[in-house]
Design an enzyme around this catalytic site. Structure first.
Site, PDB file in Angstrom:
ATOM      1  CG  HIS A   1      -1.980  -0.813   0.982  1.00  0.00           C
ATOM      2  ND1 HIS A   1      -2.652  -1.286   0.486  1.00  0.00           N
ATOM      3  CD2 HIS A   1      -1.792  -2.403   1.937  1.00  0.00           C
ATOM      4  CE1 HIS A   1      -3.603  -2.416   0.806  1.00  0.00           C
ATOM      5  NE2 HIS A   1      -2.963  -3.524   1.760  1.00  0.00           N
TER       6      HIS A   1
ATOM      7  CG  HIS B   1      -6.834  -4.719   6.681  1.00  0.00           C
ATOM      8  ND1 HIS B   1      -6.602  -5.416   5.702  1.00  0.00           N
ATOM      9  CD2 HIS B   1      -7.816  -4.182   6.935  1.00  0.00           C
ATOM     10  CE1 HIS B   1      -7.893  -5.925   5.160  1.00  0.00           C
ATOM     11  NE2 HIS B   1      -8.950  -5.214   5.814  1.00  0.00           N
TER      12      HIS B   1
END
Length: 148
Positions: free
Chosen positions: A37, A143
């Site tokens: 990410h 996450h």
């Protein structure tokens, strides 16, 4: 006598390396978050950005990951989200946090007709708040839950 010792030590060494070696190549949840990410080098206006990054970050091995978001800020800025507004995660857990401000992100979505191994992604540059799940000590993102 030396041969007997080496015959005893050899199986012990094999056991130890059998336990240690798999853990050496295993990434932590925080490392996986960073790999999947983070792209602090800045977003690209290229329509092939997602195709390139998804491949480069190993998210097209064995299958095409359907959705992924890249955040274009330094890791420290995203880690700071873990001390911002606490919100409920999509799965009902209570360890998610929402950024105070909108951040530059790239949303990558697998195109409908795309199939492995030819993963083809739609690239969308956006400014949105991010929601991340945080864990550990230090408390870090593990996450990417959503962008809103």
């Amino acid at each position: 006598m030396g041969l007997e010792k080496s015959l005893i030590l050899l199986p012990l060494l094999v056991l130890v390396f059998g336990w240690v070696q798999p853990s050496l190549g295993k990434e932590t949840s925080a490392q996986k978050f960073e790999r999947q990410h983070m792209d602090s080098t800045g977003s690209s206006s290229s329509p092939t950005y997602c195709n390139q990054m998804m491949k480069r970050r190993n998210m097209t091995q064995g299958y095409c990951k359907p959705v992924n978001t890249f955040v274009h800020k330094p890791l420290a800025n995203v880690q700071a989200v873990c001390s911002q507004k606490n919100v409920t995660c999509k799965n009902g857990n209570s360890n998610c946090y929402k950024s105070h401000s909108a951040l530059p992100i790239t949303d990558c979505r697998l195109k409908g007709n795309s199939k492995y191994p030819n993963c083809d992604y739609q690239t969308n540059q956006l400014q949105k708040h991010i929601i991340v799940a945080c864990e550990g000590s230090p408390f870090v993102p593990v996450h990417f839950d959503a962008s809103v």
